[in-house]
Design an enzyme around this catalytic site. Structure first.
Site, mmCIF file in Angstrom:
data_model
loop_
_atom_site.group_PDB
_atom_site.id
_atom_site.type_symbol
_atom_site.label_atom_id
_atom_site.label_comp_id
_atom_site.label_asym_id
_atom_site.label_seq_id
_atom_site.Cartn_x
_atom_site.Cartn_y
_atom_site.Cartn_z
ATOM 1 N N CYS A 176 0.886 -1.231 0.159
ATOM 2 C CA CYS A 176 -0.318 0.090 -0.284
ATOM 3 C C CYS A 176 0.790 0.639 0.172
ATOM 4 C CB CYS A 176 -1.007 0.050 1.332
ATOM 5 S SG CYS A 176 -2.116 -0.995 0.988
ATOM 6 N N ASP A 204 10.832 -6.781 -8.069
ATOM 7 C CA ASP A 204 11.509 -7.073 -7.289
ATOM 8 C C ASP A 204 12.575 -6.982 -6.011
ATOM 9 O OD1 ASP A 204 9.723 -9.998 -5.496
ATOM 10 O OD2 ASP A 204 11.741 -10.162 -5.004
ATOM 11 N N HIS A 236 -0.473 -9.378 -4.941
ATOM 12 C CA HIS A 236 0.314 -9.338 -5.728
ATOM 13 C C HIS A 236 0.532 -10.414 -7.248
ATOM 14 C CE1 HIS A 236 3.053 -10.856 -2.515
ATOM 15 N NE2 HIS A 236 3.226 -11.542 -3.445
#
Ligand code: AMP
Ligand code: ZN
Length: 113
Positions: A7, A30, A100
């Site tokens: 978030c 990532d 995700h």
């Protein structure tokens, strides 16, 4: 949601190596890549995981997949192929409780267990 790192990245309160953004999702590299290309597609809406998704999230989930398709093309991994992964809860190794989609590519991946 408070104290959720994804978030915070979505709200630009935390840095990330971003590759894509629209009004519904962000995508970024990532931090601990498992493959030469390892990018996460993350909705701006907080949903814990696929198990918590609702009928109203159907379009958003489809959008995430098509964004992943476009990123894979942009990163030149779509010709040889890539893997899309949603980890769901503990047994799958989910460590970030904000849904995700992993885009994994850039090398030959081992077959699934
Ligand atoms: P999962 O195991 O499906 O929950 O995957 C979470 C992924 O998020 C892992 O591959 C982590 O390396 C990655 N990750 C955690 N924190 C960050 C961050 N701040 N920026 C980018 N990737 C992250
Ligand atoms: Zn969140």
């Amino acid at each position: 949601m408070e104290n959720c790192i994804f978030c915070k990245i979505a709200a630009k309160q935390m840095d990330a190596n971003r590759v894509y953004e629209d009004n519904k999702v962000v995508a970024f590299y990532d931090i601990n890549p498992k493959t030469p290309v390892h990018i996460l597609v993350v909705p701006k809406k907080h949903i814990d995981n696929v198990d918590e998704a609702k009928k109203e999230d159907e379009e958003l989930l489809g959008h995430m997949i098509l964004v992943a398709q476009q990123i894979a093309r942009d990163k030149k991994i779509s010709d040889k192929g890539y893997r899309l992964v949603f980890n769901v809860k503990k047994h799958a190794g989910q460590i970030v409780d904000h849904i995700h989609l992993h885009i994994l590519g850039g090398k030959l991946l081992s077959s699934m267990a």
